[in-house]
Design a protein around this motif. Structure first.
Motif, mmCIF file in Angstrom:
data_model
loop_
_atom_site.group_PDB
_atom_site.id
_atom_site.type_symbol
_atom_site.label_atom_id
_atom_site.label_comp_id
_atom_site.label_asym_id
_atom_site.label_seq_id
_atom_site.Cartn_x
_atom_site.Cartn_y
_atom_site.Cartn_z
ATOM 1 N N SER A 168 0.851 -1.185 0.000
ATOM 2 C CA SER A 168 0.000 0.000 0.000
ATOM 3 C C SER A 168 0.891 1.241 0.000
ATOM 4 O O SER A 168 1.941 1.262 0.641
ATOM 5 N N ARG A 169 0.460 2.252 -0.727
ATOM 6 C CA ARG A 169 1.186 3.506 -0.791
ATOM 7 C C ARG A 169 1.286 4.130 0.602
ATOM 8 O O ARG A 169 0.383 4.010 1.414
ATOM 9 N N GLY A 170 2.417 4.778 0.880
ATOM 10 C CA GLY A 170 2.556 5.548 2.109
ATOM 11 C C GLY A 170 3.250 4.843 3.254
ATOM 12 O O GLY A 170 3.460 5.440 4.303
ATOM 13 N N GLY A 171 3.666 3.594 3.074
ATOM 14 C CA GLY A 171 4.371 2.875 4.133
ATOM 15 C C GLY A 171 5.862 3.142 4.108
ATOM 16 O O GLY A 171 6.364 3.920 3.284
ATOM 17 N N VAL A 172 6.597 2.488 5.017
ATOM 18 C CA VAL A 172 8.055 2.660 5.052
ATOM 19 C C VAL A 172 8.759 1.788 4.027
ATOM 20 O O VAL A 172 9.931 1.969 3.754
ATOM 21 N N GLY A 173 8.043 0.824 3.434
ATOM 22 C CA GLY A 173 8.625 -0.019 2.415
ATOM 23 C C GLY A 173 9.441 -1.156 2.984
ATOM 24 O O GLY A 173 9.353 -1.495 4.165
ATOM 25 N N ILE A 174 10.259 -1.739 2.119
ATOM 26 C CA ILE A 174 11.112 -2.873 2.471
ATOM 27 C C ILE A 174 12.549 -2.569 2.078
ATOM 28 O O ILE A 174 12.808 -1.679 1.274
ATOM 29 N N LYS A 175 13.466 -3.304 2.634
ATOM 30 C CA LYS A 175 14.884 -3.089 2.365
ATOM 31 C C LYS A 175 15.206 -3.455 0.914
ATOM 32 O O LYS A 175 14.778 -4.478 0.410
ATOM 33 N N THR A 176 15.968 -2.586 0.240
ATOM 34 C CA THR A 176 16.438 -2.897 -1.105
ATOM 35 C C THR A 176 17.966 -2.940 -1.168
ATOM 36 O O THR A 176 18.540 -3.483 -2.089
#
Length: 195
Positions: A115-123
């Protein structure tokens, strides 16, 4: 670079004056990082300087007027910044390069929609050795990679050479390998990839 994103119809840009027109209302201290063409059926991936990424559907964004501000694309902590936006192309790799010249490729399929607006995941695992993420973009192994440093140094290398070498394909949470050796005080500032 503060993590905001917006979607506007191309119809708003049919008539552009020689002095330009406003495409997005930016908050004080914010800067535009990227712009691209996309359809509602596409997805985008955003990458931060701290090695976080988030992938979400373009259709989850409401259409906005030219002069409006954006909505949160990725939640940033402290003074962290967004460094890239890419429209997802299936069967490609997310190319990530750090300020100290480390880089890697990761299959885009490892980045599930969120979902838009989260902290995301490690890349990318950012360390003192790697430095922060300088740039990221989608690429294929048939392309050449060019890195440019702040002091004007440039290198070009194939993403995959004839001997099977080139930039390694690594998982999201790794730190990558040295692609460009930068002198003390210098840093990678831009990358380009082309066929």
């Amino acid at each position: 670079e503060k993590g905001e994103i917006k979607k506007s119809s191309l119809e708003f840009f049919d008539s552009i004056r020689s002095s330009g027109i406003i495409a997005m209302d930016l908050e004080d201290g914010d800067e535009l990082v990227a712009a691209d063409l996309a359809k509602d059926t596409d997805a985008v991936v955003l990458v931060t300087e701290e090695g976080q990424s988030i992938r979400f559907a373009v259709g989850s964004l409401r259409s906005s007027s030219r002069t409006s501000g954006g909505v949160r694309g990725v939640r940033l902590e402290g003074e962290h910044k967004l460094v890239s936006l890419s429209v997802v192309v299936p069967n490609t790799f997310l190319l990530v390069v750090t300020v100290n010249g480390y880089g890697k490729l990761t299959p885009i399929e490892e980045y599930k929609k969120q979902s838009r607006g989260g902290v995301g995941i490690k890349t990318l695992r950012v360390t003192e050795k790697t430095g922060k993420v300088a740039a990221a973009k989608l690429a294929s192994q048939t392309q050449q990679l060019m890195l440019i440093s702040r002091e004007g140094m440039v290198i070009s290398t194939p993403l995959k050479d004839e001997d099977g070498g080139g930039l390694p394909i690594l998982g999201r949470t790794t730190q990558g390998v040295i692609v460009m050796r930068v002198d003390e005080g210098d840093r990678v500032v831009a990358i380009a990839a082309w066929e």
